[in-house]
Structures are given as structure tokens and as C-alpha cells.
Write an enzyme that holds these catalytic residues in place. Structure first.
Site, mmCIF file in Angstrom:
data_model
loop_
_atom_site.group_PDB
_atom_site.id
_atom_site.type_symbol
_atom_site.label_atom_id
_atom_site.label_comp_id
_atom_site.label_asym_id
_atom_site.label_seq_id
_atom_site.Cartn_x
_atom_site.Cartn_y
_atom_site.Cartn_z
ATOM 1 N N GLY A 150 18.091 -44.219 1.566
ATOM 2 C CA GLY A 150 19.592 -44.416 1.831
ATOM 3 C C GLY A 150 19.577 -46.129 1.396
ATOM 4 N N GLY B 136 21.998 -48.435 1.278
ATOM 5 C CA GLY B 136 23.172 -48.978 1.801
ATOM 6 C C GLY B 136 23.164 -50.347 2.293
ATOM 7 N N ASN C 31 23.829 -42.802 6.221
ATOM 8 C CA ASN C 31 24.886 -43.153 6.903
ATOM 9 C C ASN C 31 24.945 -42.084 7.958
ATOM 10 O OD1 ASN C 31 24.997 -41.924 4.596
ATOM 11 N ND2 ASN C 31 27.035 -41.766 4.539
ATOM 12 N N ALA D 186 27.134 -52.217 22.361
ATOM 13 C CA ALA D 186 28.215 -51.811 23.221
ATOM 14 C C ALA D 186 28.299 -53.387 24.037
ATOM 15 C CB ALA D 186 27.949 -50.927 24.258
ATOM 16 N N CYS E 171 29.494 -50.316 13.006
ATOM 17 C CA CYS E 171 28.634 -49.857 14.202
ATOM 18 C C CYS E 171 29.331 -50.038 15.620
ATOM 19 C CB CYS E 171 27.474 -50.821 14.064
ATOM 20 S SG CYS E 171 26.054 -50.582 13.152
HETATM 21 C C1 UDX Z 1 26.922 -55.745 14.541
HETATM 22 C C2 UDX Z 1 25.729 -56.363 15.565
HETATM 23 O O1 UDX Z 1 25.999 -57.937 15.564
HETATM 24 C C3 UDX Z 1 24.181 -56.049 14.591
HETATM 25 O O2 UDX Z 1 23.259 -56.457 15.679
HETATM 26 C C4 UDX Z 1 24.065 -54.642 14.462
HETATM 27 O O3 UDX Z 1 22.982 -54.334 13.814
HETATM 28 C C5 UDX Z 1 25.389 -54.041 13.541
HETATM 29 O O4 UDX Z 1 26.362 -54.352 14.374
HETATM 30 P P1 UDX Z 1 27.961 -56.640 12.433
HETATM 31 O O5 UDX Z 1 29.064 -55.348 12.742
HETATM 32 O O6 UDX Z 1 27.508 -56.588 10.994
HETATM 33 O O7 UDX Z 1 26.809 -56.255 13.303
HETATM 34 O O8 UDX Z 1 28.813 -57.787 12.616
HETATM 35 P P2 UDX Z 1 29.234 -58.595 13.902
HETATM 36 O O9 UDX Z 1 28.995 -60.242 13.670
HETATM 37 O O10 UDX Z 1 28.481 -58.358 15.257
HETATM 38 O O11 UDX Z 1 30.877 -58.774 14.117
HETATM 39 C C6 UDX Z 1 31.447 -57.437 14.331
HETATM 40 C C7 UDX Z 1 32.660 -57.714 14.626
HETATM 41 O O12 UDX Z 1 33.204 -58.350 15.768
HETATM 42 C C8 UDX Z 1 33.562 -58.537 13.462
HETATM 43 O O13 UDX Z 1 34.892 -57.768 13.025
HETATM 44 C C9 UDX Z 1 33.418 -59.802 13.722
HETATM 45 O O14 UDX Z 1 34.736 -60.423 13.149
HETATM 46 C C10 UDX Z 1 34.099 -59.459 15.464
HETATM 47 N N1 UDX Z 1 33.489 -60.646 16.098
HETATM 48 C C11 UDX Z 1 32.483 -61.028 16.315
HETATM 49 C C12 UDX Z 1 34.825 -61.342 16.834
HETATM 50 O O15 UDX Z 1 35.698 -61.104 16.662
HETATM 51 N N2 UDX Z 1 34.324 -62.495 17.701
HETATM 52 C C13 UDX Z 1 33.049 -62.838 17.735
HETATM 53 O O16 UDX Z 1 32.920 -63.903 18.786
HETATM 54 C C14 UDX Z 1 31.889 -62.236 17.124
HETATM 55 P P1 ADP Z 2 24.573 -48.268 6.093
HETATM 56 O O1 ADP Z 2 25.497 -49.404 6.602
HETATM 57 O O2 ADP Z 2 23.950 -47.505 7.456
HETATM 58 O O3 ADP Z 2 23.682 -48.567 5.523
HETATM 59 P P2 ADP Z 2 25.790 -46.941 4.016
HETATM 60 O O4 ADP Z 2 26.864 -45.852 3.971
HETATM 61 O O5 ADP Z 2 26.305 -48.272 3.419
HETATM 62 O O6 ADP Z 2 25.277 -47.264 5.535
HETATM 63 O O7 ADP Z 2 24.496 -46.357 3.252
HETATM 64 C C1 ADP Z 2 24.077 -45.342 3.486
HETATM 65 C C2 ADP Z 2 23.402 -44.542 2.113
HETATM 66 O O8 ADP Z 2 22.623 -43.225 2.325
HETATM 67 C C3 ADP Z 2 24.386 -44.298 1.102
HETATM 68 O O9 ADP Z 2 24.241 -45.000 -0.060
HETATM 69 C C4 ADP Z 2 24.338 -42.828 0.781
HETATM 70 O O10 ADP Z 2 24.626 -42.430 -0.393
HETATM 71 C C5 ADP Z 2 22.931 -42.544 1.356
HETATM 72 N N1 ADP Z 2 22.512 -41.161 1.565
HETATM 73 C C6 ADP Z 2 23.260 -40.246 2.463
HETATM 74 N N2 ADP Z 2 22.548 -39.219 2.655
HETATM 75 C C7 ADP Z 2 21.327 -39.138 1.905
HETATM 76 C C8 ADP Z 2 20.244 -38.405 1.481
HETATM 77 N N3 ADP Z 2 20.076 -37.252 2.026
HETATM 78 N N4 ADP Z 2 19.451 -38.483 0.489
HETATM 79 C C9 ADP Z 2 19.284 -39.919 0.095
HETATM 80 N N5 ADP Z 2 20.354 -41.027 -0.010
HETATM 81 C C10 ADP Z 2 21.397 -40.571 1.139
#
Ligand code: UDX
Ligand code: ADP
Length: 477
Positions: free
Chosen positions: A12, A14, A94, A231, A282
């Protein structure tokens, strides 16, 4: 059993797998790191000689890729070969929310996890430590374990021996600051049953993370801790957004309230910025997973408590679009609104669950003509998210003919696109939007003109006396 890791494979490439492996390769030059993916286009972009073409935008990532790529960091589609070579395999694929079947709308779809586990079981050789990195529902390790154990059984009595150990090592990186989060993590969490396997992974991290920050738990606690952390964070955002609505109604200012409560060391000052609603891949997914788990285990009150965090977030997004419609005299038909920002937060090109999607859909539904700008999100992505093709100037020059129908158009630059706009709406807190000269913008907009700041990035003093009507989130003053 040897617990020194010299070859890592990550399935993956990503937002999680890419940056995480880049930092591991950077901090552990003695380890060969191979990132594999089924998506050939994505791998080609990771291998692109032009670093601006990397498939994800993350500050600082390009420099690391430049330093490590083709030295000890490799991107390929050669899944079979790299799995076979590895002594540690990260699963970083993903896990979106299921759209149909049992648990639809709440539970995670584990089909990509299962497919990866099957690939590992088919191709792995010798003793292999499998690390779940993707955000997963509690007890997913069980699924992976069962698939891998079946391979161990099928090989019994044969000369060749393949054995597995499974660890949970959830990712806490936040997009936009992923590199710093990975280089200086608050903690690294490793859940598992085997001390040897946990020590092996811990040794990798100890190359740059202080030992006291590496926490070891049982596998289920580790999985649940990840869901719980997200959460709690999402709950803070919904809490402050709910108070923001109350501030607007009562004449208080959410920034002042946030500051006042943030001084309480038990509450803390971080993650209290009112905005257009949380997005990202997330938060919603993890809470819905908690809701599903709670229902499954007969805890409906717990389920409903967490569900309300998501309900509030959705309500809040609709609240913003309704408020804009109301301020623009109850109709958006034929009105031009410049949208600043489409990513779910700044410093990323990720739009998954971005509040901008729902808000823009609502405005288009009301008949607005949106000019959408984002410094990192391409128009194809916006088209996919809105499920609507952009207006094509060359094909349809006569905008007035479409007067009652909402539509949108991407724009590359902000400065030249405010002409005759009725409103500007800031949805992502990009730095460049903080520098806009509102006096100049106001001059070219249609009157009465509005600036809606859903991110609270504009100093009200800079808008005063410009002729713009100004609304910002959580401001009842
Ligand atoms: C989150 C977690 O922070 C991270 O630890 C986990 O691994 C993945 O999910 P991320 O989704 O990348 O990370 O961004 P984050 O900075 O947490 O923001 C999430 C959302 O909340 C965004 O839309 C951001 O704009 C919003 N946010 C964040 C607010 O609206 N207000 C804040 O004070 C903080
Ligand atoms: P994340 O934010 O969790 O990293 P993404 O969607 O950005 O998620 O990335 C997940 C990646 O995993 C994608 O690029 C997708 O093509 C890859 N993927 C999904 N299933 C497989 C698989 N069976 N083997 C290899 N790569 C995979």
C-alpha cells in the site's frame, strides 16, 4: 529466531504507507524498504523524476524521497518478489466504510486487508512479522492471523517452513504534518502477543524514537486505542463547532471561549479550532467503527454517544450552506461564489470526507455558480467528489442560459477571479488565502458582497471598511 530486521516490505503506497516508509528508510539506512502497490499509475508517480509529481502532497516528503529513493527505498508493483524477500511486512492498504451488506455505512470494508493477507500467505518465505498499519476495526488482526495460520498448517510436515507473527502498529500521523509526526511522534504504539516480534519492531523505531515513547500493549488494546484517539479528537472538533453555533446565537466569540477553556491544563489548547466540520479519511470512519462495535456488543447507549459526534458534524456542514443561502437573500440562483480551498485541511491534496464536498454540493443544489480554487487539489478530483462535470466555457459560453442550474468551474489563481462574484467562502486554511488584499477584492465584486470565513483565518480588521460584509465561524459579536 533472529529479530534484527534488514528488509521491510510495505503493501500500500498511499497517504500512510508512502510517508511512513520514507521516514523509516531515512532513519534506518541499513534497512532496505520496498513499497508495493497494485496501482501501477501510483507507483509510477512515486518513481517520477519530477518530485512535484509525487502522488501525495506532504511538506518535506519530496526531500526525503530525493535522499532515499533507489538507495534503500524502492517503489514497485513487484508484490510477490518483495513479500518473499521481506522479514517484516507492513499492511497499509485502504479500509473505507462498507457501502453495502452487513454493517453498511458503519463497518470497515476489509476486502483489501484480506487480499493483502492472502498475498502475504502465498508469497512469504521463512519467519515473517506482519504489521497492521492501516486503521482497522478491533480484532482485525484475528482475520489476518487466521489466513496466515492456514498457510502455516498447509506447510506442516514439509521441509519448507513459513511462520508468522502479527503486530498492530497504528499510525497517528496527521496529514499536512505527517513527516514531523513521524520523525517526532508523541508515541509509537505496538500491540502484539510475541515479545520477540514486538522487540524487533521496537528496534526499528529506536533508531530515532526515544525508548520511553514506545508503548507496548496487547493487540486488541492497540487497535482500540487508535479508534479511541481519533474518536476523542473528532469529538473535540464537534464540541467546539457546537459551541461556535451557540456563540453566533448568543453574541459570544468561539475563539475567546476556546482560549479560555484551553488554559485549563486538563482540557489543553490544541484541537479547539472551530471550522467547517472535520474531514479526512479517519475520523468519521473510526467513529462509525466504534458505533458498529458498540451495537454489536449490545451497548446501544455507547453507540449513540459516539454517533452524535458524526451527526453534529454533518448538521454543521449543512448549517454553513444554509446560512450562506440565507445571507444571500434566500436564493443562490445565478449567484457567483468563489470557494477558497477544497482539501479537508491545509498542506494536503487529500479531499476524503472534506467538508467542502457537502457544502459545495448544497450550494450548487441551491443554484449557485461556484468557482473552486485549491492550490493542491486537481479539478478531476473535485469533479469526482462533486459527481458533477465542471462547466465548460468553450462549449457553453452563455452562462445566463443556465441561470437556474447550479454548476462549478475550477480556477488556477485566486487574484483574477473575484470579478462580479457575490461571495467568497473560505473552506481550507491555506496560507496564501491569509495574504489576500480584501480591499482590492471588494472593488471588483458585485454589491452587496460577502466574505464567509469558515476557517477563521482572516483578521476582521483587514476586512473592516472594505465594503465587504463579513461572517466568520463562531462569531456572534
Ligand atoms: C487524524 C489524526 O489527527 C491522526 O492522528 C490519525 O492518524 C489520522 O486522523 P488527519 O485526518 O490527517 O489526522 O487530520 P487532523 O489534523 O486530525 O484533522 C482532521 C479534521 O479536523 C480536519 O478536517 C481538520 O480541519 C479538522 N480540525 C482539526 C478542526 O476543524 N479543528 C481543529 O481544531 C483540528
Ligand atoms: P491510506 O490513507 O490508508 O494510506 P490510500 O487509499 O491512500 O489509503 O492508500 C492505500 C493503497 O493501498 C492504495 O494505493 C491501493 O492501491 C493500495 N492497495 C489496496 N489493496 C492492495 C493490495 N491487495 N495489494 C497492494 N496494494 C493495495
Amino acid at each position: 529466531m533472529n529479530n534484527v530486521i534488514s528488509n521491510i516490505c510495505c503493501i500500500g503506497a498511499g497517504y500512510v504507507g508512502g510517508p511512513t516508509m520514507a521516514v523509516i528508510a531515512d532513519r534506518c539506512p541499513h534497512i532496505e524498504v520496498n513499497v508495493v502497490d497494485i496501482n501501477k499509475d501510483r507507483i509510477n508517480l512515486w518513481n517520477s523524476s519530477k518530485l512535484e509529481n509525487l502522488p501525495i502532497y506532504e511538506p518535506g516528503l519530496d526531500k526525503i524521497i530525493k535522499r532515499r529513493r533507489n538507495k534503500n527505498l524502492f517503489f514497485s508493483t513487484d508484490i510477490e518478489k518483495q513479500i518473499a524477500k521481506a522479514d517484516m511486512i507492513f499492511i497499509s492498504v485502504n479500509t473505507p466504510t462498507k457501502t453495502k451488506g452487513i454493517g453498511a455505512g458503519k463497518a470497515s470494508n476489509l476486502k483489501w486487508i484480506e487480499a493483502s493477507a492472502r498475498q502475504v500467505s502465498l508469497f512469504a518465505k521463512g519467519h515473517t512479522i506482519v504489521v497492521e498499519k492501516s486503521t482497522l476495526p478491533v480484532r482485525t488482526a484475528e482475520v489476518i492471523k487466521e489466513i496466515l495460520k492456514s498457510k502455516e498448517h498447509s506447510l506442516k510436515n514439509k521441509e519448507e517452513s513459513t511462520t508468522f507473527e502479527i503486530l498492530s502498529n497504528p499510525e497517528f500521523l496527521s496529514e499536512g504534518s505527517a513527516i514531523n509526526d513521524l520523525e517526532n511522534p508523541d508515541r509509537v504504539l505496538i500491540g502484539g502477543e510475541s515479545h520477540q516480534a514486538m522487540d524487533a519492531l521496537s528496534k526499528v523505531y529506536k533508531n530515532w524514537v526515544p525508548e520511553e515513547k514506545i508503548l507496548k500493549t496487547n493487540i486488541w488494546s492497540s487497535e482500540l486505542a487508535k479508534l479511541t484517539a481519533n474518536a476523542f479528537l473528532a469529538q473535540r472538533v464537534s464540541s467546539i463547532n457546537s459551541i461556535g453555533a451557540l456563540c453566533e446565537a448568543t453574541g459570544a466569540d468561539v475563539r475567546e471561549v476556546a482560549k479560555a477553556i484551553g488554559f485549563d491544563s486538563r482540557i489543553g489548547s490544541k484541537f479547539l479550532d472551530a471550522g467547517p466540520g472535520f474531514g479526512g479519511s479517519c475520523f468519521k470512519k473510526d467513529i462509525l467503527n466504534l458505533v458498529y462495535l458498540s451495537e454489536y456488543f449490545g451497548l446501544p447507549e455507547v453507540a449513540s454517544f459516539w454517533n452524535s459526534v458524526v451527526t453534529l458534524n454533518t448538521w454543521h456542514q449543512h448549517r454553513i450552506s444554509k446560512l450562506i443561502t440565507k445571507k444571500l437573500f434566500g436564493t443562490l440562483s445565478g449567484k457567483k461564489i468563489v470557494i477558497l480551498g477544497f482539501a479537508f485541511k491545509s498542506n494536503t491534496n487529500d479531499t476524503r470526507e472534506s467538508a467542502a464536498i457537502q457544502i459545495c454540493k448544497n450550494l450548487i443544489e441551491e443554484g449557485a455558480y461556484l468557482l473552486i480554487h485549491d492550490p493542491q487539489v486537481g479539478y478531476k478530483q473535485i469533479e469526482q467528489d462533486l459527481n458533477l462535470r465542471p462547466f465548460n466555457k468553450n462549449k457553453n459560453k452563455n452562462y445566463s442560459e443556465k441561470n437556474n442550474e447550479g454548476y462549478w468551474e475550477p480556477i488556477d489563481t485566486v487574484e483574477t477571479n473575484f470579478n462580479s462574484a457575490d461571495a467568497v467562502l473560505i473552506l481550507t486554511e491555506w496560507e496564501e488565502y491569509k495574504k489576500i488584499n480584501w480591499k482590492n477584492v471588494s472593488k471588483v465584486m458585485r454589491k452587496p458582497s460577502w466574505l464567509f470565513d469558515a476557517r477563521s483565518i482572516i483578521d476582521p480588521n483587514k476586512v473592516r471598511n472594505t465594503g465587504l460584509n463579513f461572517w466568520r465561524i463562531g462569531d456572534g459579536i
